[in-house]
Design a protein around this motif. Structure first.
Motif, mmCIF file in Angstrom:
data_model
loop_
_atom_site.group_PDB
_atom_site.id
_atom_site.type_symbol
_atom_site.label_atom_id
_atom_site.label_comp_id
_atom_site.label_asym_id
_atom_site.label_seq_id
_atom_site.Cartn_x
_atom_site.Cartn_y
_atom_site.Cartn_z
ATOM 1 N N VAL A 1 5.627 -4.170 1.455
ATOM 2 C CA VAL A 1 5.909 -4.167 2.886
ATOM 3 C C VAL A 1 5.417 -5.463 3.516
ATOM 4 C CG1 VAL A 1 5.754 -1.652 2.997
ATOM 5 C CG2 VAL A 1 3.729 -3.030 3.482
ATOM 6 N N ARG A 2 5.966 -5.745 4.684
ATOM 7 C CA ARG A 2 5.523 -6.918 5.445
ATOM 8 C C ARG A 2 4.888 -6.433 6.740
ATOM 9 N NH1 ARG A 2 9.927 -9.710 5.464
ATOM 10 N NH2 ARG A 2 9.386 -11.190 3.810
ATOM 11 N N VAL A 3 3.657 -6.864 6.983
ATOM 12 C CA VAL A 3 2.918 -6.481 8.181
ATOM 13 C C VAL A 3 2.355 -7.746 8.816
ATOM 14 C CG1 VAL A 3 1.079 -5.059 9.140
ATOM 15 C CG2 VAL A 3 2.270 -4.302 7.072
ATOM 16 N N ARG A 4 2.797 -7.999 10.041
ATOM 17 C CA ARG A 4 2.337 -9.200 10.772
ATOM 18 C C ARG A 4 2.453 -10.465 9.913
ATOM 19 N NH1 ARG A 4 -1.115 -5.161 12.467
ATOM 20 N NH2 ARG A 4 -2.636 -5.637 10.843
ATOM 21 N N GLY A 5 3.586 -10.596 9.244
ATOM 22 C CA GLY A 5 3.877 -11.787 8.465
ATOM 23 C C GLY A 5 3.292 -11.806 7.068
ATOM 24 N N LYS A 6 2.470 -10.822 6.719
ATOM 25 C CA LYS A 6 1.854 -10.784 5.393
ATOM 26 C C LYS A 6 2.432 -9.653 4.554
ATOM 27 C CE LYS A 6 -2.613 -12.704 6.853
ATOM 28 N NZ LYS A 6 -4.097 -12.479 6.866
ATOM 29 N N LYS A 7 2.569 -9.917 3.251
ATOM 30 C CA LYS A 7 3.069 -8.902 2.341
ATOM 31 C C LYS A 7 1.927 -8.076 1.763
ATOM 32 C CE LYS A 7 7.382 -11.053 0.802
ATOM 33 N NZ LYS A 7 8.159 -11.526 -0.380
ATOM 34 N N LEU A 8 2.160 -6.757 1.698
ATOM 35 C CA LEU A 8 1.201 -5.842 1.078
ATOM 36 C C LEU A 8 1.913 -5.047 0.003
ATOM 37 C CD1 LEU A 8 -0.605 -4.317 4.225
ATOM 38 C CD2 LEU A 8 -1.430 -6.163 2.739
ATOM 39 N N GLU A 9 1.191 -4.731 -1.068
ATOM 40 C CA GLU A 9 1.750 -3.910 -2.139
ATOM 41 C C GLU A 9 1.043 -2.560 -2.132
ATOM 42 O OE1 GLU A 9 1.259 -6.275 -5.634
ATOM 43 O OE2 GLU A 9 2.979 -7.580 -5.183
ATOM 44 N N LEU A 10 1.823 -1.493 -1.981
ATOM 45 C CA LEU A 10 1.272 -0.143 -1.858
ATOM 46 C C LEU A 10 1.766 0.723 -3.018
ATOM 47 C CD1 LEU A 10 1.906 0.359 1.976
ATOM 48 C CD2 LEU A 10 -0.156 -0.529 0.867
ATOM 49 N N TYR A 11 0.879 1.607 -3.492
ATOM 50 C CA TYR A 11 1.184 2.442 -4.663
ATOM 51 C C TYR A 11 0.984 3.920 -4.293
ATOM 52 C CZ TYR A 11 0.857 -2.019 -7.102
ATOM 53 O OH TYR A 11 1.039 -3.326 -7.507
ATOM 54 N N PRO A 12 1.991 4.544 -3.646
ATOM 55 C CA PRO A 12 1.798 5.907 -3.125
ATOM 56 C C PRO A 12 1.683 6.992 -4.186
ATOM 57 C CG PRO A 12 4.047 5.169 -2.777
ATOM 58 C CD PRO A 12 3.285 3.977 -3.250
ATOM 59 N N ASP A 13 2.050 6.714 -5.440
ATOM 60 C CA ASP A 13 1.989 7.738 -6.486
ATOM 61 C C ASP A 13 0.770 7.601 -7.387
ATOM 62 O OD1 ASP A 13 4.434 8.852 -5.628
ATOM 63 O OD2 ASP A 13 5.523 7.301 -6.715
ATOM 64 N N GLN A 14 -0.172 6.773 -7.006
ATOM 65 C CA GLN A 14 -1.401 6.628 -7.785
ATOM 66 C C GLN A 14 -2.578 7.208 -7.018
ATOM 67 O OE1 GLN A 14 -1.928 2.537 -8.997
ATOM 68 N NE2 GLN A 14 -0.009 2.457 -10.119
ATOM 69 N N PRO A 15 -3.504 7.892 -7.701
ATOM 70 C CA PRO A 15 -3.576 8.075 -9.161
ATOM 71 C C PRO A 15 -2.663 9.153 -9.697
ATOM 72 C CG PRO A 15 -5.414 9.180 -8.119
ATOM 73 C CD PRO A 15 -4.681 8.469 -7.018
ATOM 74 N N THR A 16 -2.078 10.002 -8.836
ATOM 75 C CA THR A 16 -1.164 11.032 -9.311
ATOM 76 C C THR A 16 0.081 11.059 -8.431
ATOM 77 O OG1 THR A 16 -2.215 12.722 -7.908
ATOM 78 C CG2 THR A 16 -3.030 12.517 -10.177
ATOM 79 N N ALA A 17 1.178 11.563 -9.009
ATOM 80 C CA ALA A 17 2.428 11.700 -8.269
ATOM 81 C C ALA A 17 2.367 13.002 -7.478
ATOM 82 C CB ALA A 17 3.610 11.686 -9.215
ATOM 83 N N GLN A 18 1.832 12.932 -6.284
ATOM 84 C CA GLN A 18 1.615 14.129 -5.468
ATOM 85 C C GLN A 18 2.909 14.862 -5.163
ATOM 86 O OE1 GLN A 18 -0.421 13.216 -1.838
ATOM 87 N NE2 GLN A 18 -0.663 15.335 -1.211
ATOM 88 N N LEU A 19 4.010 14.128 -5.045
ATOM 89 C CA LEU A 19 5.286 14.743 -4.712
ATOM 90 C C LEU A 19 5.808 15.648 -5.816
ATOM 91 C CD1 LEU A 19 6.985 11.661 -3.036
ATOM 92 C CD2 LEU A 19 6.323 13.780 -1.890
ATOM 93 N N GLU A 20 5.291 15.502 -7.028
ATOM 94 C CA GLU A 20 5.708 16.370 -8.133
ATOM 95 C C GLU A 20 4.859 17.628 -8.214
ATOM 96 O OE1 GLU A 20 8.410 15.082 -9.220
ATOM 97 O OE2 GLU A 20 7.932 13.186 -8.254
ATOM 98 N N ASN A 21 3.833 17.716 -7.393
ATOM 99 C CA ASN A 21 2.935 18.872 -7.468
ATOM 100 C C ASN A 21 2.418 19.209 -6.074
ATOM 101 O OD1 ASN A 21 1.370 20.935 -8.609
ATOM 102 N ND2 ASN A 21 -0.385 19.568 -8.856
ATOM 103 N N ILE A 22 3.341 19.561 -5.180
ATOM 104 C CA ILE A 22 2.971 19.843 -3.790
ATOM 105 C C ILE A 22 2.347 21.234 -3.702
ATOM 106 C CG2 ILE A 22 3.850 20.146 -1.448
ATOM 107 C CD1 ILE A 22 6.055 18.160 -2.127
#
Length: 417
Positions: free
Chosen positions: A191-212
């Protein structure tokens, strides 16, 4: 010795891995063709939103039918039908089965929602309590890439191959499918926030969407003099009726009620919805309008009707506010427009999931798995299509904390009893 063979054979079966014991009988080329013809014809005759789509459904038959001679397994056939159904770019149409690398369903299988704004992919909503929120994704951020693939490039394989033109609706569905990812691959969102790029890992440490998991069918509490009930994606579970009745009875002395439907992405059924509405009214009222276009196409006769909801014992008569958002879908949307049509609740929130109509389920004659498509259009009582409803009162998503709940409590403080 011969009389012992059946028992020995039974013991061998018992100790075989389940996957081996459950291997289905392979289908013939003729059976795959029969299933595909049933699928295509059923959608052709019953899907009720072709007028909103750029899809050339006749071309779908030609394009995907030509791939049938190469189908040798169930998984290959599932993928073919997934791709064919994706030509509709309709989040309310889907198969009842999936593969490990299938796309997660929208909206139930994702935790971020985005739209194109002035040519850029912008986050418009983040699902509370899930990975995207946990790693810092917020509304207003610009999405640059998914798993290091630039957004525009990530969209291309997700756009239908039979579209007469690629409209904005198709691009938005493809964008959100790319963000949802597949069941077996962890996501990296750039993503880009205020001109800077950030790398986000929403499935770490676990894939929460597979085990709601949820803390029960609903959660309820009292906030000052106001009652609060949050539905935990259980509008399809008939046990919700007793759970809701119990919670509402405990909150019967409150001065107002907040009904939180922001976590109902899995839809539900009208039995549960009418039961909930029935505790909030004192007389029978219409809550939504139906229309079945298939009869118009076949006979030239329009069929439409209004569905009623009846009051139930011990009605709650104090003011009600309903909270909705991008993960309020299907029956959650119907419950919302119903309470608004009956002038029984104030609606606060963002756009909902905007799922099309009411679905019907069908089963393939040979493969035996099912598929769902919208077959009835649904409207607010006054004729507004359900998918076009937008709350008049919208929270400030940039505000800290739960801005929608704060606004709901403010609304109830000024509401007349």
């Amino acid at each position: 010795m011969l009389r012992r063979i059946p028992r020995l054979f039974f013991l061998v079966l018992v100790f075989l891995p389940a996957a081996l014991r459950a291997q289905p009988t392979p289908l013939t080329a003729a059976q795959y063709q029969q299933d595909f013809d049933y699928f295509w014809t059923t959608v052709n005759d019953n899907y009720c939103y072709f007028d909103k789509k750029q899809t050339d459904w006749a071309q779908v038959r030609t394009l995907y039918g030509a791939q049938l001679p190469d189908i040798r397994s169930r998984s290959q056939f599932v993928r073919l039908l997934e791709n064919a159904l994706a030509e509709l770019y309709d989040n309310h149409a889907g198969l009842s089965t999936n593969l490990p690398d299938s796309r997660r369903l929208l909206p139930s299988g994702t935790d971020v929602c985005a739209q194109f704004q002035q040519g850029k992919a912008i986050v418009v909503a983040v699902r509370a309590g899930f990975g995207a929120e946990r790693v810092g994704l917020r509304p207003g951020m610009e999405l640059v890439a998914v798993n290091d693939v630039p957004i525009e490039q990530a969209l291309r394989p997700l756009l239908g191959r039979t579209l007469k033109a690629v409209d904005e609706a198709a691009r938005e569905v493809a964008l959100n499918q790319a963000l949802a990812g597949t069941h077996n691959q962890a996501r990296k969102l750039t993503v880009r926030v205020r001109g800077k790029k950030l790398e986000l890992y929403p499935d770490q440490p676990t894939a929460q969407l597979e085990n709601i998991q949820y803390n029960g069918l609903l959660e309820s509490r009292q906030i000052g003099t106001v009652g609060y009930i949050r539905i935990n994606n259980s509008l399809g579970n008939n046990a919700m009726i007793a759970a809701f009745d119990s919670a509402l009875t405990r909150l019967s002395a409150t001065t107002g009620l907040v009904l939180d439907l922001r976590e109902t992405p899995g839809g539900g059924n009208t039995v549960v919805a009418r039961a909930l509405m029935g505790r909030l009214i004192t007389q029978e009222q219409p809550y939504q309008r139906h229309e079945q276009p298939a009869e118009v196409r076949e006979f030239g006769i329009r069929r439409s009707w209004v569905e009623l909801v009846a009051p139930r014992p011990q009605p709650y008569t104090r003011p009600v506010v309903v909270l909705v958002g991008r993960w309020t879908s299907s029956m959650g949307e119907g419950l919302t427009i119903g309470l608004e049509s009956m002038r029984r609740a104030t609606i606060i929130g963002t756009e909902m999931a905007r799922l099309n109509g009411s679905i019907e389920s069908y089963r393939l004659p040979n493969s035996r798995f099912g598929f769902n498509i919208p077959t009835e259009r649904l409207y607010r009582v006054d004729g507004l299509p359900r998918e076009e409803f937008v709350p008049a009162i919208r929270p400030d998503l940039a505000a800290p904390g739960d801005a929608a709940l704060v606004k709901a409590l403010e609304q109830l403080q000024t509401a007349k009893p």
